[in-house]
Scaffold this active site. Structure first.
Site, short mmCIF file in Angstrom:
data_model
loop_
_atom_site.label_atom_id
_atom_site.label_comp_id
_atom_site.label_asym_id
_atom_site.label_seq_id
_atom_site.Cartn_x
_atom_site.Cartn_y
_atom_site.Cartn_z
CG ASN A 48 21.55 100.21 -2.61
OD1 ASN A 48 21.50 98.98 -2.53
ND2 ASN A 48 22.49 100.91 -2.01
CG PHE B 199 14.39 94.22 0.33
CD1 PHE B 199 15.20 93.11 0.47
CD2 PHE B 199 14.83 95.42 0.82
CE1 PHE B 199 16.44 93.20 1.09
CE2 PHE B 199 16.07 95.53 1.45
CZ PHE B 199 16.87 94.41 1.58
CB CYS C 87 22.87 102.20 1.84
SG CYS C 87 24.53 101.81 2.35
CE LYS D 101 25.72 107.08 1.43
NZ LYS D 101 26.37 106.76 0.20
C1 UDX Z 1 21.43 98.15 1.92
C2 UDX Z 1 21.48 97.14 0.77
O1 UDX Z 1 20.66 95.99 1.10
C3 UDX Z 1 22.91 96.72 0.48
O2 UDX Z 1 22.94 95.86 -0.65
C4 UDX Z 1 23.73 97.98 0.20
O3 UDX Z 1 25.08 97.65 -0.02
C5 UDX Z 1 23.62 98.95 1.35
O4 UDX Z 1 22.24 99.26 1.59
P1 UDX Z 1 21.55 98.08 4.58
O5 UDX Z 1 21.28 99.55 4.54
O6 UDX Z 1 22.62 97.56 5.48
O7 UDX Z 1 21.87 97.51 3.10
O8 UDX Z 1 20.19 97.38 5.07
P2 UDX Z 1 19.00 96.51 4.48
O9 UDX Z 1 18.97 95.24 5.20
O10 UDX Z 1 19.00 96.46 3.02
O11 UDX Z 1 17.76 97.39 4.99
C6 UDX Z 1 17.60 98.76 4.62
C7 UDX Z 1 16.39 99.36 5.28
O12 UDX Z 1 15.20 98.84 4.70
C8 UDX Z 1 16.25 99.09 6.78
O13 UDX Z 1 15.83 100.28 7.42
C9 UDX Z 1 15.19 98.02 6.88
O14 UDX Z 1 14.49 98.07 8.10
C10 UDX Z 1 14.31 98.40 5.70
N1 UDX Z 1 13.53 97.28 5.16
C11 UDX Z 1 14.15 96.23 4.55
C12 UDX Z 1 12.13 97.29 5.23
O15 UDX Z 1 11.53 98.25 5.78
N2 UDX Z 1 11.43 96.27 4.66
C13 UDX Z 1 12.03 95.22 4.05
O16 UDX Z 1 11.32 94.33 3.54
C14 UDX Z 1 13.45 95.20 3.99
#
Ligand code: UDX
Length: 432
Positions: A208, A249, A260, A263
């Site tokens: 993460n 990402f 997630c 935190k």
């Molecule tokens: C994340 C992890 O991906 C997952 O493996 C773990 O179990 C829990 O945390 P989640 O929090 O549901 O999952 O969302 P995710 O789709 O990973 O996005 C997290 C945050 O990053 C979001 O606010 C999203 O908008 C942001 N993000 C994601 C970006 O700003 N840019 C990106 O390229 C990808």
């Protein structure tokens, strides 16, 4: 297998539903009686695509039950997943008191062998503490194993992520625990990595944190792109095609939110400090992320001059699309700041307005029934969450409804050239 899942939050509910769907007998426990009675009436307390049907089907097939009675959950299972919350304390450190309390109760109720699996995201060495707790409170002669099996599911695609994971991590201390978990996950056909418990715990925090680092990295690059006339989308594409980097990402925007990443980064920084290491890199990741949210407010200021008295139409409140989750959502910080500056806020989100209404930061916000209502009479429309429905808006209608055709897009959902051709003053992240 006979399985108990303790904690009916995001991870717990999805784990319980998916394990039931794989043919196991699952009993899901939570201390929140309101939540359990809701589940027993067939209602789902969170919005997660597909979860509703999965739980309905498995309740009908009698493979999943919900109870507030931890004792019966322990007595009727052999494998117990602990999926209770590990919320951050004020210091940012993970609060592990719920995990300890559950471990103590499990120990008291165990009469025969159990495999106790830590599913919640926890700092390294939590497994060791669970084991010590079970040893202290279990009846004499009762055998058990402890394992760590971190979950990598994302909100909004949780079921697919559980059923088709890139890998399954199993941290164990015994062959018996390894055999049980390998057998449990065999139907998924994914690669299973067996490690010791500490490694499994670190794999979760490190994964993460690494993903969050990628996001802060591209956001830092976006800032350079803006200043130099480069385009961050092109840069991300160019970087991402290198297989060692990968395109995912690398979407620049207003930074990461949700329960997630923020935190887990905090918790990882804290546990590192406890172990005598100053994780400076992650501290920067966090700082960049916090600054990125406020960048959006600065952009509004730049295009509107004074914010005081202006109407801002906010599109999207959830921390990302396909969820109603408002925890650590960038929208909270952004709206709070705009309100402080004296803006009138109108807002629309397809799923999370019910939750947002209950939060103090959203007091005084006018919630609207569709995106067009949110931008009506607005001096600026702000894109905060990249819901698909915002990508398909009737932009000519939007322009007519607004007081000034100004869009500040925190998620880069439109092409700058197209927006300019349509007559908008369009400002996004890292693109001219
Ligand atoms: C994340 C992890 O991906 C997952 O493996 C773990 O179990 C829990 O945390 P989640 O929090 O549901 O999952 O969302 P995710 O789709 O990973 O996005 C997290 C945050 O990053 C979001 O606010 C999203 O908008 C942001 N993000 C994601 C970006 O700003 N840019 C990106 O390229 C990808």
């Amino acid at each position: 297998m006979k399985i108990a899942v303790i904690g009916a939050g995001y991870v717990g509910l999805v784990t319980a539903a998916c394990l039931a769907d794989l043919g196991n007998d699952v009993i899901c426990n939570d201390i929140d009686s309101g939540k359990i009675s809701k589940l027993n009436r067939g209602a789902i307390p969170i919005y997660e695509p597909g979860l509703d049907d999965l739980i309905k089907r498995n309740r009908r097939e009698k493979r999943i039950k919900f109870t507030t009675n931890l004792r019966s959950a322990v007595e009727s299972s052999e494998v117990i997943f602990i999926a209770v919350g590990t919320p951050p304390k004020d210091s940012g450190e993970a609060d592990l008191t719920h995990i300890e309390a559950v471990a103590r109760d499990i120990a008291r109720y165990m009469k025969s062998y159990h495999l106790v699996v830590e599913k919640s995201t926890t700092p390294v060495e939590t497994g060791i503490w669970i084991k010590k707790t079970l040893e202290s409170y279990a009846r004499k002669g009762v055998k058990f194993d402890v394992a760590s099996n971190p979950e990598f599911l994302r909100e909004g695609s949780a079921i697919g992520d559980f059923m088709r994971p890139d890998r399954i991590i199993i941290g164990v201390e015994s062959k018996k625990a390894e055999a049980i978990l390998t057998e449990l996950y065999r139907p998924l056909g994914s690669e299973i990595i067996v490690t010791n418990i500490n490694s499994a715990e670190i794999i979760k925090h490190a994964s993460n944190s690494f993903l969050a680092t990628k996001i802060s990295f591209i956001n830092a690059v976006a800032n350079i792109c803006e200043r130099s006339g480069a385009d961050v989308e092109e840069v991300a594409r160019g970087m991402g095609l290198d297989k060692r980097i990968g395109r995912s990402f690398l979407d620049a925007g207003i930074g990461f939110g949700g329960f997630c990443f923020p935190k887990d980064i905090e918790a990882f920084i804290h546990i590192s400090e406890k172990l005598g290491y100053n994780f400076e890199l992650l501290k920067s990741v966090k700082r960049i992320n916090e600054a990125q949210r406020l960048l959006l407010v600065k952009k509004v200021e730049k295009v509107l001059w004074n914010i005081k008295g202006k109407t801002i139409g906010v599109l999207g409140l959830a921390f990302k699309p396909n969820t109603d989750d408002m925890r650590f959502a960038p929208s909270s910080t952004i709206i709070e700041k705009l309100k402080q500056e004296g803006a009138h806020i109108r807002a629309y989100d397809p799923q999370s307005m019910g939750r947002a209404r209950q939060l103090p930061e959203f007091k005084g916000v006018r919630f609207c029934k569709d995106p067009y209502g949110a931008v009506k009479g607005a001096d600026c429309a702000l894109i905060v969450t990249e819901w698909n429905e915002f990508k398909e808006l009737d932009l000519k209608k939007i322009k007519k409804l607004m007081c000034q055709p100004v869009i500040v897009d925190g998620r880069n959902i439109y092409e700058p050239k197209m927006m300019k051709d349509l007559g908008f003053k369009y400002n996004c992240i890292g693109r001219a």
